[in-house]
Design an enzyme around this catalytic site. Structure first.
Site, mmCIF file in Angstrom:
data_model
loop_
_atom_site.group_PDB
_atom_site.id
_atom_site.type_symbol
_atom_site.label_atom_id
_atom_site.label_comp_id
_atom_site.label_asym_id
_atom_site.label_seq_id
_atom_site.Cartn_x
_atom_site.Cartn_y
_atom_site.Cartn_z
ATOM 1 N N GLU A 130 31.034 113.903 5.528
ATOM 2 C CA GLU A 130 32.234 114.696 5.831
ATOM 3 C C GLU A 130 32.102 116.134 5.342
ATOM 4 O O GLU A 130 32.553 117.086 6.005
ATOM 5 C CB GLU A 130 33.459 114.031 5.188
ATOM 6 C CG GLU A 130 34.770 114.716 5.471
ATOM 7 C CD GLU A 130 35.122 114.734 6.959
ATOM 8 O OE1 GLU A 130 35.458 113.684 7.496
ATOM 9 O OE2 GLU A 130 35.053 115.814 7.581
ATOM 10 N N LYS A 206 26.016 123.008 12.027
ATOM 11 C CA LYS A 206 27.326 122.362 12.067
ATOM 12 C C LYS A 206 27.748 122.103 13.524
ATOM 13 O O LYS A 206 28.341 121.060 13.831
ATOM 14 C CB LYS A 206 28.348 123.232 11.342
ATOM 15 C CG LYS A 206 28.068 123.291 9.834
ATOM 16 C CD LYS A 206 28.837 124.414 9.178
ATOM 17 C CE LYS A 206 28.622 124.422 7.673
ATOM 18 N NZ LYS A 206 29.140 125.630 7.025
HETATM 19 N N1 HSE Z 1 27.277 128.686 3.333
HETATM 20 C C1 HSE Z 1 28.240 127.830 3.929
HETATM 21 C C2 HSE Z 1 29.387 128.679 4.466
HETATM 22 C C3 HSE Z 1 28.755 126.841 2.906
HETATM 23 O O1 HSE Z 1 29.437 129.870 4.160
HETATM 24 O O2 HSE Z 1 30.200 128.160 5.210
HETATM 25 C C4 HSE Z 1 29.615 125.766 3.516
HETATM 26 O O3 HSE Z 1 28.880 124.955 4.377
#
Ligand code: HSE
Ligand code: NDP
Length: 437
Positions: A130, A206
């Protein structure tokens, strides 16, 4: 007092996220045991350097550099070290020794997810992640479970906190890119190598994870079109603001018609978002994911996309679920990739664009530009011209901002190349997609 079964929890990593997870596991132990139906005994924390300073104080006797030894006999292994190796090997080792695994490692899930899920299936265990997308925001479980009975059409998300923090400060304060990046690093939002954030790699990982879940299709990372924000300067931000837009690094995952069937498109790029769109008001390092589903309609998930304690919340949610399953027994819920939809290259995607050109201010230039756009099947929606310098007898210079109707990315790219080579365009200042109209 309830006598709970005791589960051995091994934590790999005690950095920004891991140290907070360790702290919460220890300070909220009773509540977590009530919810999980099992006492969660933190039996050790693997790090590289046991003497390194930590964000929160942790008992020295829990720290070890021997991660492999720690994994042996664990019921739940929490991987918060990051990177591909040795994280991948250790997760496989944990699964094969009977543990359920919780990780926040989007790089690993995006590149080796199918291998990890298959290994978990083989032994009847689970890999939960998650925290890998959008920090504290629940989005993996909603896509995998809550929306499993619906058809997701589109996801448009701000999924990288660092770039949102940078773009937001540039927009609000007119700040310089390098200065705000340094602040994002100091605040712990940025990855160890911040090019992962600013070049869009983190958001692409992502996007691959979200699209895989939403469209029940394995989406390899190299099928995600990726552009970062390093070319966005203060002038581009100011021009967007003047035109009623804000620039956001977006992850767009969509289901599109493809001949008689369907395909998907997954892409990450900076885009112009109208100021009245909900995503335009996502501030600082916050993230937001806008989901459009056939039956549910529009859904918006919003909150902290990065930060140690915030991300620890998502990790612990997975730990409690893993503990419940570990106690109840039975196999875990596998990832569904059976739809196996084709993934379109970005050239076949349709969006609207805003093209900003510097041209010489003389008769016929606008007509030439319009002709090239028309030849490329790119239809003009709006044109705005601003004189940027008078010519004092010779042609001066002007800035043309052209908004297009929906156009095919391939046509647009070819057309911009022809504009650049046309002799009437001095400089292609920017070409930005418009999303969320
Ligand atoms: N480096 C990532 C960001 C951390 O700035 O969203 C969270 O996944
Ligand atoms: P940090 O760099 O702050 O911490 C990493 C930790 O892992 C450190 O304690 C480090 O040890 C340890 N470590 C690294 N390599 C090894 C190794 N080979 N063996 C043992 N220990 C190791 O990372 P974060 O806490 O920021 O991130 C952890 C994970 O969470 C990453 O996958 C990241 O992408 C993800 N994530 C992070 C978010 C955030 O806001 N920070 C948000 C969402 C996800 P030592 O301390 O001794 O150096």
């Amino acid at each position: 007092m309830t006598e709970f079964r005791r589960l051995r929890v091994a934590l790999l990593g005690a950095g920004a996220v891991g140290s907070q997870v360790a702290h919460l596991l220890r300070t909220h132990a009773d509540e977590l045991a009530d919810r999980a139906g099992a006492a969660l005994d933190l039996v050790g924390i693997a790090v590289r350097d046991v003497d390194a300073p930590r964000d929160v104080e942790l008992p020295r006797e829990l720290l070890t550099t021997d991660a492999d030894q720690l994994i042996v006999g664990a019921d739940i292994v929490i991987e918060l070290t990051g990177g591909i190796e040795p994280a991948r090997s250790r997760i496989l080792e944990a699964l094969n020794s009977g543990a359920d695994v919780v990780t926040a490692n989007k790089a690993l899930v995006a590149t080796h997810g199918p291998e990890l899920f298959e290994a978990a299936d083989q032994v009847g265990a689970t890999v939960s992640y998650e925290a890998a997308v959008a920090g504290a925001i629940p989005i993996i479980r909603p896509l995998r479970d809550s929306l499993a009975g619906d058809r997701v059409h589109r996801i448009m998300g701000i999924v990288n906190g660092t770039t949102n923090y940078i773009l937001d400060r540039m927009d609000r304060e007119g700040s310089d890119f390098a200065e705000v990046l340094a602040d994002a690093q100091a605040l712990g939002y940025a990855e160890a190598d911040p090019t992962a954030d600013v070049d869009g790699f983190d958001a692409a990982q992502k996007a691959a994870i979200l699209a895989s879940l939403a469209f029940h299709t394995a989406v390899p990372l190299d099928a995600v079109h990726r552009e970062g924000i390093t070319a966005i300067d203060a002038q581009t931000i100011a021009a967007a603001r003047g035109a009623g837009y804000v620039i956001k690094l977006l992850a767009v995952c969509e289901r599109v018609a493809d001949g008689d069937g369907e395909a998907i498109s997954v892409r990450v790029y900076p885009a112009l978002v109208p100021r009245e769109h909900p995503l335009a008001n996502v501030r600082g390092a916050n993230n937001a994911v806008f989901v459009q589903a056939e039956a549910a309609g529009d859904l918006m998930f919003y909150g902290a996309g990065a930060g140690g304690i915030q991300t620890a919340s998502a990790v612990l949610g997975d730990v409690v679920s893993a503990a419940r399953r570990h106690i109840a027994g039975g196999t875990g819920v596998g990832e569904s990739t059976r739809a196996n939809l084709p993934i379109l290259p970005v050239g076949r995607v349709q969006t609207r664009y805003q093209i900003t050109l510097e041209v010489s201010d003389r008769p016929g230039v606008l007509a030439t530009v319009a002709g090239i756009l028309s030849d490329g099947s790119v239809s003009i929606a709006t044109v705005e011209q601003t004189v940027i310098s008078e010519g004092n007898g010779k042609p001066g210079a002007a800035r043309l901002v052209i908004g297009t109707h929906t156009a095919l990315e391939q046509n647009l790219g070819d057309t911009v190349d022809r504009l650049a080579a046309s002799g009437v365009v001095d400089r292609v200042v920017s070409v930005l997609r418009v999303e969320g109209d």
